[in-house]
Design a protein around this motif. Structure first.
Motif, short mmCIF file in Angstrom:
data_model
loop_
_atom_site.label_atom_id
_atom_site.label_comp_id
_atom_site.label_asym_id
_atom_site.label_seq_id
_atom_site.Cartn_x
_atom_site.Cartn_y
_atom_site.Cartn_z
N ILE A 127 0.93 -1.18 -0.01
CA ILE A 127 0.07 0.20 -0.18
C ILE A 127 0.90 1.28 0.02
CG2 ILE A 127 -1.84 1.16 1.02
CD1 ILE A 127 -2.41 -1.37 2.57
N THR A 128 0.81 1.94 -0.92
CA THR A 128 1.62 3.18 -1.18
C THR A 128 1.17 4.51 -0.98
OG1 THR A 128 1.38 3.19 -3.39
CG2 THR A 128 3.08 1.75 -2.71
N ASN A 129 1.89 5.58 -0.85
CA ASN A 129 1.61 6.93 -0.92
C ASN A 129 0.52 7.40 0.38
OD1 ASN A 129 1.31 9.57 -1.83
ND2 ASN A 129 0.28 9.07 -3.55
N ILE A 130 0.91 6.83 1.54
CA ILE A 130 -0.05 6.94 2.82
C ILE A 130 0.94 7.56 3.92
CG2 ILE A 130 -1.62 5.06 2.25
CD1 ILE A 130 0.26 3.03 4.00
N TYR A 131 1.79 8.42 3.53
CA TYR A 131 2.57 8.93 4.40
C TYR A 131 1.96 9.62 5.71
CZ TYR A 131 5.36 12.20 7.22
OH TYR A 131 5.90 12.73 8.18
N ASN A 132 0.67 10.25 5.35
CA ASN A 132 -0.16 10.89 6.54
C ASN A 132 -0.77 10.09 7.37
OD1 ASN A 132 -2.55 10.46 5.34
ND2 ASN A 132 -2.96 12.59 5.06
N TRP A 133 -0.50 8.71 7.17
CA TRP A 133 -1.00 7.63 8.33
C TRP A 133 -0.16 8.43 9.77
CZ3 TRP A 133 -1.22 1.59 7.09
CH2 TRP A 133 -2.16 1.37 6.24
N ARG A 134 1.06 8.59 9.50
CA ARG A 134 1.79 8.96 10.53
C ARG A 134 1.37 10.06 11.37
NH1 ARG A 134 6.28 5.80 10.55
NH2 ARG A 134 7.15 5.39 8.39
N VAL A 135 0.60 11.06 10.99
CA VAL A 135 0.15 12.15 11.78
C VAL A 135 -1.60 12.02 12.11
CG1 VAL A 135 1.64 13.71 10.98
CG2 VAL A 135 -0.54 13.55 9.74
N LYS A 136 -2.08 10.75 12.19
CA LYS A 136 -3.52 10.35 12.55
C LYS A 136 -3.67 10.18 13.76
CE LYS A 136 -4.84 9.90 7.83
NZ LYS A 136 -5.79 11.10 7.28
N GLU A 137 -4.49 9.20 14.47
CA GLU A 137 -4.81 9.24 15.62
C GLU A 137 -3.57 8.61 16.52
OE1 GLU A 137 -6.69 9.16 13.58
OE2 GLU A 137 -8.85 9.11 14.21
N THR A 138 -2.62 7.88 15.79
CA THR A 138 -1.53 7.60 16.32
C THR A 138 -0.42 7.39 14.88
OG1 THR A 138 -0.10 5.65 17.57
CG2 THR A 138 -1.75 4.98 16.03
N ASP A 139 0.77 7.18 15.10
CA ASP A 139 1.63 6.89 14.00
C ASP A 139 1.16 5.48 13.27
OD1 ASP A 139 3.41 5.91 11.90
OD2 ASP A 139 5.26 6.68 12.99
N ARG A 140 0.05 5.56 12.58
CA ARG A 140 -0.31 4.24 12.04
C ARG A 140 0.54 3.46 11.11
NH1 ARG A 140 -6.56 6.83 10.39
NH2 ARG A 140 -7.36 6.40 12.50
N LEU A 141 1.45 3.97 10.52
CA LEU A 141 2.46 3.16 9.74
C LEU A 141 3.34 2.32 10.67
CD1 LEU A 141 3.56 5.29 6.83
CD2 LEU A 141 3.02 2.93 6.64
N ASN A 142 3.61 2.97 11.78
CA ASN A 142 4.58 2.23 12.84
C ASN A 142 3.64 1.23 13.68
OD1 ASN A 142 5.82 2.42 15.46
ND2 ASN A 142 7.12 2.18 13.95
N ALA A 143 2.68 1.79 13.80
CA ALA A 143 1.53 0.78 14.79
C ALA A 143 0.98 -0.15 14.05
CB ALA A 143 0.40 1.78 15.25
N MET A 144 0.97 -0.08 12.93
CA MET A 144 0.27 -1.19 11.89
C MET A 144 1.45 -2.26 11.72
SD MET A 144 -3.07 -0.91 11.15
CE MET A 144 -3.46 -1.75 9.60
N ALA A 145 2.53 -1.80 11.28
CA ALA A 145 3.79 -2.56 11.12
C ALA A 145 4.14 -3.54 12.50
CB ALA A 145 5.12 -1.93 10.74
N THR A 146 3.90 -2.88 13.40
CA THR A 146 4.03 -3.35 14.96
C THR A 146 3.14 -4.46 15.21
OG1 THR A 146 5.18 -1.35 15.96
CG2 THR A 146 4.79 -3.08 17.27
N GLU A 147 1.81 -4.13 14.94
CA GLU A 147 0.74 -5.06 15.29
C GLU A 147 0.62 -6.36 14.26
OE1 GLU A 147 -0.28 -4.87 18.61
OE2 GLU A 147 0.96 -3.09 18.38
N LEU A 148 0.95 -5.93 12.84
CA LEU A 148 0.82 -7.10 12.16
C LEU A 148 1.96 -8.03 12.25
CD1 LEU A 148 -0.14 -4.94 8.88
CD2 LEU A 148 -1.41 -6.95 9.70
N THR A 149 3.06 -7.63 12.68
CA THR A 149 4.28 -8.36 12.81
C THR A 149 4.01 -9.31 14.07
OG1 THR A 149 5.80 -6.72 12.15
CG2 THR A 149 6.90 -8.36 13.24
N LYS A 150 3.46 -8.75 15.08
CA LYS A 150 2.93 -9.75 16.17
C LYS A 150 2.13 -10.90 15.81
CE LYS A 150 2.17 -6.66 20.09
NZ LYS A 150 1.22 -5.76 20.74
N LEU A 151 1.25 -10.73 14.66
CA LEU A 151 0.46 -12.08 14.30
C LEU A 151 1.33 -12.93 13.48
CD1 LEU A 151 -2.51 -9.90 13.02
CD2 LEU A 151 -2.50 -11.39 15.04
N GLY A 152 2.76 -12.59 13.05
CA GLY A 152 3.65 -13.56 12.38
C GLY A 152 3.66 -12.88 10.80
N ALA A 153 3.10 -11.79 10.45
CA ALA A 153 3.22 -11.42 9.16
C ALA A 153 4.56 -10.86 9.04
CB ALA A 153 2.21 -10.11 8.91
#
Ligand SMILES: O=C(O)C1=C[C@@H](OP(=O)(O)O)[C@@H](O)[C@H](O)C1
Ligand SMILES: C=C(OP(=O)(O)O)C(=O)O
Length: 432
Positions: free
Chosen positions: A336-362
């Motif tokens: 999924i590209t061109n989503i820089y502004n995920w970082r300035v929403k409710e949380t840094d969503r790029l970082n949070a999504m990466a962290t939580e998806l990794t917990k699931l084994g992705a």
């Protein structure tokens, strides 16, 4: 901390009546408050973000009657800019659709307003909006860090003329200025300074303004011209469409759990860009059926699996998060590209999504403005942290289509836009 355990799911099927759109609810409330006449709003969203707008309008003295279920609201407009004789402090939580539009609207009338919010709101930029308001004569002061709330506004009106605005971080700055523009003291031309992100939200704004009687000359989203000294006129009744971002979770449930899952309230006739989410699911192989007012999703034909996609989702940043968790069940690597502004929403969503998806084994690659998700052979059981971000709580509920329990920490954070999410989730899903 409160948490919710989701047991492995076998299937999903059913119909959902979507709650009202957050984006439409807050725009319509603000326009109705400034319009001449009485507006009856139906299918208003009842959620935290809308409550923040209603509380602010109430403090300012706007008269409205809310039904017991809080989904019908009769607003008596002020026939012009919002005013207050006494200095007011308005708490806007973490609602971007309240903070940004109110910051511009409150420059127009009379009074002194302090706009505050939750700690995360003080990390969400607003400088590009203020930089456009100041040359128009607005008086806005940063009470904390420069370019971020909290703000102090001394209303003095805003002048007409020509002004540049940046739109590469959030479209909400342009939305805010557009909605204020008809009440400027002269005609206003707004010129985009560089790229505009999340563009379909501008269509929502222009559509709402038109419903309240104001036409904007739109030159290819590069220049907008609006006549000054105008008054919005109440459309008498207005129905809020179902929330297309909220629809994304149920459409993915249908695509992953067999379906059909049908969401009522958004469809081909919708003004919301996030209705286009269904097209991305279709590209992944899901079977999608549309009408003007509903969308239905089913698993791919003949037992086929969803396929990974490489997609620019700048136009649907909120629903895009649901593609990232749907990708857990697609063959291949989804980008999924061109989503820089995920970082300035409710949380840094790029970082949070990466962290939580990794917990699931992705296997996840977190780029500066993109994310890549490769599914694991088997989804691992995990406790998902939600970072006070409603969309993280909702989109990770899809992970229950693996064979393991998924724990959602602080599920109550869905109250920002969708307080009843997990009740409806239970209604359309069947456990193994
Ligand atoms: O105008 C709106 O209603 C919104 C615009 C989008 O924000 P950005 O323009 O900051 O991407 C979106 O993420 C937000 O949930 C609602
Ligand atoms: C980004 C969002 O909200 P806000 O309106 O606060 O910007 C969202 O709802 O995903």
């Amino acid at each position: 901390m409160n948490s919710l355990t989701l047991h492995p799911l076998k299937s999903a099927k059913g119909e959902i009546q979507l709650p009202g759109s957050k984006s439409l609810s807050n725009r319509i409330l603000l326009l109705a408050a400034q319009a001449k006449g009485v507006t009856t709003i139906t299918n208003l969203l009842d959620s935290d973000d809308i409550r923040r707008m209603l509380e602010s309008l109430d403090s300012i003295g706007v008269q409205f009657e809310l039904s017991d279920d809080k989904t019908t609201c009769k607003v008596t407009g002020q026939a012009g800019p919002l005013k207050s004789e006494k200095a007011l402090e308005l708490f806007l939580g973490n609602a971007g659709t309240a903070m940004r539009p109110l910051a511009a609207a409150l420059c127009l009338g009379e009074g002194e307003f302090t706009l505050t919010g939750e700690p995360r709101m003080y990390e969400r930029p607003i400088g590009d909006l203020i930089d456009a308001l100041l040359p128009l004569g607005a008086n806005v002061e940063y009470l904390g860090d420069k370019d971020y709330p909290p703000l102090k506004i001394k209303a003095t009106g805003i002048n007409g003329g020509e002004v540049k605005i940046k739109g590469n971080i959030s479209s909400q700055f342009l939305t805010a200025l557009l909605m204020a523009a008809p009440m400027a003291k002269g005609d206003l031309t707004i010129v985009m300074d560089g790229e505009l992100v999340s563009k379909p939200y501008i269509d929502i704004t222009l559509d709402c303004m038109a419903r309240f009687g104001i036409t904007v000359e739109n030159d290819n989203y590069q220049r907008f011209t609006i006549k000054g000294n105008q008054t919005y006129s109440a459309p008498e009744t207005i129905m809020v469409e179902g929330d297309a971002s909220s629809a994304s979770y149920f459409l993915s449930l249908g695509a992953l759990g067999g379906g059909p899952v049908r969401v009522h309230g958004t469809g081909l006739a919708s003004i919301q860009g996030d209705a286009q989410y269904a097209k991305v699911l279709e590209q992944m192989g899901a079977k999608i059926t549309w009408s003007d007012f509903w969308i239905q999703a089913e698993a791919p034909e003949n037992g086929a699996k969803l396929q990974a996609v490489d997609v620019d989702l700048n136009h649907i940043p909120d629903a895009a998060m649901t593609i990232a968790t749907t990708a857990l069940f697609a063959t291949g690597t989804t980008k999924i590209t061109n989503i820089y502004n995920w970082r300035v929403k409710e949380t840094d969503r790029l970082n949070a999504m990466a962290t939580e998806l990794t917990k699931l084994g992705a296997t996840v690659v977190e780029g500066n403005d993109y994310i890549e998700v490769t599914p694991p052979a088997e989804i691992q059981s995990a406790a998902i942290d939600t970072y006070d971000d409603h969309r993280i709580a909702m989109c990770f509920s899809l992970a229950a289509f693996g064979n393991s329990d998924i724990i959602i920490n602080d599920p109550g954070c869905t109250s920002k836009t969708f307080p009843t999410y997990f009740e409806l989730f239970k209604q359309v899903t069947i456990e193994k």
